[in-house]
Structures are given as structure tokens and as C-alpha cells.
Design a protein around this motif. Sequence first.
Motif, short mmCIF file in Angstrom:
data_model
loop_
_atom_site.label_atom_id
_atom_site.label_comp_id
_atom_site.label_asym_id
_atom_site.label_seq_id
_atom_site.Cartn_x
_atom_site.Cartn_y
_atom_site.Cartn_z
N LYS A 240 0.95 -1.09 -0.02
CA LYS A 240 0.02 -0.13 -0.06
C LYS A 240 0.79 1.17 0.09
O LYS A 240 0.34 2.32 -0.75
N GLY A 241 2.03 1.12 0.68
CA GLY A 241 2.81 2.26 0.69
C GLY A 241 3.47 2.74 -0.71
O GLY A 241 3.71 3.96 -0.80
N LEU A 242 3.37 2.01 -1.47
CA LEU A 242 3.76 2.35 -2.82
C LEU A 242 2.82 2.61 -3.87
O LEU A 242 2.96 3.15 -5.07
N LEU A 243 1.48 2.78 -3.33
CA LEU A 243 0.57 3.37 -4.19
C LEU A 243 0.66 4.69 -4.44
O LEU A 243 1.19 5.61 -3.71
N PRO A 244 0.20 5.48 -5.69
CA PRO A 244 0.79 6.88 -6.11
C PRO A 244 -0.34 7.71 -5.10
O PRO A 244 -1.52 7.39 -5.12
#
Length: 213
Positions: free
Chosen positions: A22-26
Motif C-alpha cells: 500500500k505504501g507504494l500506491l501513488p
Amino acid sequence: MTQPLGVILAGGLATRMGGGDKGLLPLGHGTIMDQVIDRLAPQVNGLAINANGDPERFAPFGLPVLPDSVGQHPGPLAGVLAGLDWAAGEGAEAVVTVAADTPFFPCDLVPRLQLAAGDMAHPLALAATPRGTEETRSMSRDGLIRHPTFGLWPVALREDLRTALTGGLRKVVLWTEPHGGREALFDDGGDPFFNVNTPEDLEEARRRLEAQA
């Protein structure tokens, strides 16, 4: 109290987002992780990411990636232990953890956790909000809602935590309470620990970020 190190907990399974990190979602001009780093970095003496799997996916952030040392996805306490082991090697006395999917946590999180811990021999404190922000979180006896991924953790108790995890303990408060863990109350309004669990949450995070611009 000396400045702690910071650990971003990114070890969740993200099942409600279809898996992945989730941390890599834009979000905004970068990712949720970028927002988290920008908020935490000024408050700590160094940063690392707790995550499992291929660490190369976090390479753009230039931070150490710490895998869990306890298998079977035992929850956030495994990430805390990974952070404490890293901090011990760095000569630090404590770490502060935050969740990788929570882009709007308070910019004064660390000093308020330290203030709550006060003069404890082994400073241990969790963030908490008043009843009503998210009823699904861990409710304490006095009506506060604990946010167990946001805490101040002492390196001195890492072996005790390792023993507890090896013995099967998973619930954060079942470990913090016997050690006299305290709560730092964040009652400034809103939901400071809003996290992105679903696609709808991601849209809400984008709206919040635009409103802050």
C-alpha cells in the motif's frame, strides 16, 4: 531523552487492496510512502523500512529494509522487533514506528510519544485517539482507541519481545500493558491516523492532500 530512530511498518498483506504494498500506491507527486517519509524523517535520527519479500522494490527510497525475523506474518510486533534489532546495531536506545499506509499522521508524533513516556526507565508508549474515530481499533478501558502501529519502543526490551513472539503472542497491548506501556492522546480533531485500506480510502487520501495544497 535522546532522538529515536524511525521504522516504517510495511509488512502487511494489503488484502483489501488486492495485495501488494500500500505504501507504494501513488499519492500526490509521489507515493504514500513518500508522504510517510516526509512526515517522519524530521522527527527521528534515521529511518528504515520493515518489509518482507524482495527489498529492491523499496530501493528508490534509499533506506535500509528490515525483514521480520519471525515467520508466518505475526503482525506489527514482528516489525517492531526487526526495528529494535536494527536500532541496537546502530547504538540507539529506542525506535518510533509508523504505518506505511497512513499518510497524514501528526508531524509532532515523536515528541508527544516521548512526553507520554516521561521518565520511564524503558520508554514505551502507543498513540491513542478518543472514542469515535475508528471503533474497530483496540479500545482501552478508559475509552481511548489505541493505534498499535504508532509507538515508542525501547531497545532494552527487545529480547523480552522476541521471547513473547516466539511463544505465540501477537496482540500488541498484551505485551505493552505488562511493561507499563502508556498512551499519548491525540485529540486535536479529525482522524490523524487515517489509513488507506481500500480503493475508496485512496481516493479520500487524494482529496485530503488536494485540500491541504
